[in-house]
Design an enzyme around this catalytic site. Sequence first.
Site, PDB file in Angstrom:
ATOM      1  N   LYS A 106       7.226  40.470  21.452  1.00  0.00           N
ATOM      2  CA  LYS A 106       8.623  40.548  21.028  1.00  0.00           C
ATOM      3  C   LYS A 106       8.822  41.585  19.919  1.00  0.00           C
ATOM      4  CE  LYS A 106      12.813  39.600  20.087  1.00  0.00           C
ATOM      5  NZ  LYS A 106      13.964  39.029  20.709  1.00  0.00           N
TER       6      LYS A 106
ATOM      7  N   LEU B  79      17.104  39.049  25.325  1.00  0.00           N
ATOM      8  CA  LEU B  79      18.500  39.343  25.649  1.00  0.00           C
ATOM      9  C   LEU B  79      19.160  40.199  24.570  1.00  0.00           C
ATOM     10  CD1 LEU B  79      20.407  37.314  23.776  1.00  0.00           C
ATOM     11  CD2 LEU B  79      19.635  35.659  25.459  1.00  0.00           C
TER      12      LEU B  79
ATOM     13  N   ASP C  45      22.261  20.979  17.065  1.00  0.00           N
ATOM     14  CA  ASP C  45      22.288  21.748  15.825  1.00  0.00           C
ATOM     15  C   ASP C  45      22.624  20.783  14.693  1.00  0.00           C
ATOM     16  OD1 ASP C  45      22.701  25.086  15.359  1.00  0.00           O
ATOM     17  OD2 ASP C  45      23.245  23.755  13.709  1.00  0.00           O
TER      18      ASP C  45
ATOM     19  N   LYS D 201      15.813  43.941  11.346  1.00  0.00           N
ATOM     20  CA  LYS D 201      15.035  42.823  10.784  1.00  0.00           C
ATOM     21  C   LYS D 201      13.611  42.809  11.347  1.00  0.00           C
ATOM     22  CE  LYS D 201      15.294  38.229  11.905  1.00  0.00           C
ATOM     23  NZ  LYS D 201      15.737  37.023  12.329  1.00  0.00           N
TER      24      LYS D 201
ATOM     25  N   CYS E 123      18.744  42.054  14.898  1.00  0.00           N
ATOM     26  CA  CYS E 123      17.377  42.017  15.424  1.00  0.00           C
ATOM     27  C   CYS E 123      16.557  43.252  15.086  1.00  0.00           C
ATOM     28  CB  CYS E 123      17.422  41.828  16.929  1.00  0.00           C
ATOM     29  SG  CYS E 123      18.362  40.374  17.404  1.00  0.00           S
TER      30      CYS E 123
ATOM     31  N   GLY F  38      23.379  58.320  17.447  1.00  0.00           N
ATOM     32  CA  GLY F  38      24.581  57.673  16.931  1.00  0.00           C
ATOM     33  C   GLY F  38      24.515  57.507  15.444  1.00  0.00           C
TER      34      GLY F  38
ATOM     35  N   LYS G  19      27.681  47.224  17.862  1.00  0.00           N
ATOM     36  CA  LYS G  19      27.701  47.937  19.137  1.00  0.00           C
ATOM     37  C   LYS G  19      28.859  47.333  19.951  1.00  0.00           C
ATOM     38  CE  LYS G  19      24.664  44.937  21.738  1.00  0.00           C
ATOM     39  NZ  LYS G  19      23.566  44.900  22.671  1.00  0.00           N
TER      40      LYS G  19
END
Length: 438
Positions: free
Chosen positions: A205, A154, A31, A264, A261, A254, A321
């Site tokens: 995705k 994931l 990084d 967006k 994710c 909820g 969450k």
Amino acid sequence: MHSVTVCGIGYVGLVTSACLSRAGHDVVAYDTDVTKISQLQHGRLPIYEPNLRELVEAQCASGRLRFTASAAEAFEACDVVFIAVGTPTTRLGDADLTYVRQAARDIAQRAVGEVVVVNKSTVPVETVDLVARLLEREGTGRARFAVASNPEFLREGSAVEDFLHPDRIVIGTDDERAAALLRDLYAEIDAPVLVVDPHTAEMVKYAANAFLAAKISFVNEIASLCDAVGADVEGVLAGMALDHRIGEQYMRPGLGFGGSCLPKDVSALAHAAREHAIEPTLMDAVLDVNRRQVPRLIRKIRSVAGEIEGTRTGVLGLAFKAGTDDVRESPSVALIEELLACGSSVSVHDPAAMPNARRTLGDRVEYAADPYDALRGAHVAIVATEWPEYRALDWRRAATLMAGTAVFDPRAALDSASLAGTNLIYIGSAHDAPGVSV
Ligand code: UGA
């Protein structure tokens, strides 16, 4: 065993690095953020994720995982590079690819030999072509590149488990060498492998995340309707879920979907549709329903507990969450902003996300040491994140601390029976509450 470099050590990058190392590969996690790398080198993780710390520690100790901020160390001796950098949303709603471009340039200038470059960041369809062009244009001639897209599915809170036991592995490439290398890389992981062209993989995705978001908005709309007609949403959803074509996953009503994710990616997909002159009617509706969930709860609080101004609210849960310290696009944070705007004082608790929430909410709320402390003097209690800790609360004790009697449970995190024997009134998704006092 492959020599893997993961470029961009955010959520996906860190989990990918640790899990590929566990699968037996030699992994360099790179990084450009020197501070982050230095912290990782000293065993400090930038995120909270169950089982990740232990995994990173074990892999570093095995010698198969190391962290670096040196591009030379990262790219000069690897046979596969994963690009897992951030792709923030621009003001126009599309993805900002600055970091993807930079990663491709860095790889092009340093890599040597046969190198497969794999996009793991969630990126607009055709980004794999952009990466291929940059590698070609900026390359030094010392490397021969093949490109692929390999989206990650994931979830935060179960990221390690999801990576090691995925429902599927999607490989998007037109290059046989890249496909063979990626199959080999994942050989230790028992999951169906789908090899498709790169654009299809990129689209899988977005489509998967948009579908999950659509399910959530669907149940939230059904929950509103159940509320209006006096039906029990839990019963309705149980009745639907028994139809195996429907199932029970992503069917929990909820406060709406949050996180880095789903919101967006649905926005990005809607943006892409417009760019191709397709009206994203469904995506727009999914987002619209999602935006209505916090105002809906506020209306409900008003209707059962009277005016909000001058009251004190105890909010349990800040993360978007349970199982994470992430508060990005958290419905709980949006709810707190609304409560503050309505003139309530707010005291909050979360087992993991308080430091992150403090960056957004500052000193406008009180941070409680434990859930009971958050409920002390509260006219209204709201369980905004479904942490198991809150299900295990002693509501008799909470009742003696609260000033009012209303307990809102929009995510059905509690067992309503646990309030029995107290003066507290449980208000779930489909409950109105006569006799509430504030
Ligand atoms: C999501 C996807 O589930 C992953 O497959 C994907 O890899 C990831 O995005 C990503 O693109 O990186 P994540 O954002 O970690 O994962 O969280 P989810 O567990 O999907 O939850 C998203 C939001 O939906 C949360 O706010 C959650 O509370 C809410 N949700 C989820 C509901 O309101 N109801 C449900 O039934 C399920």
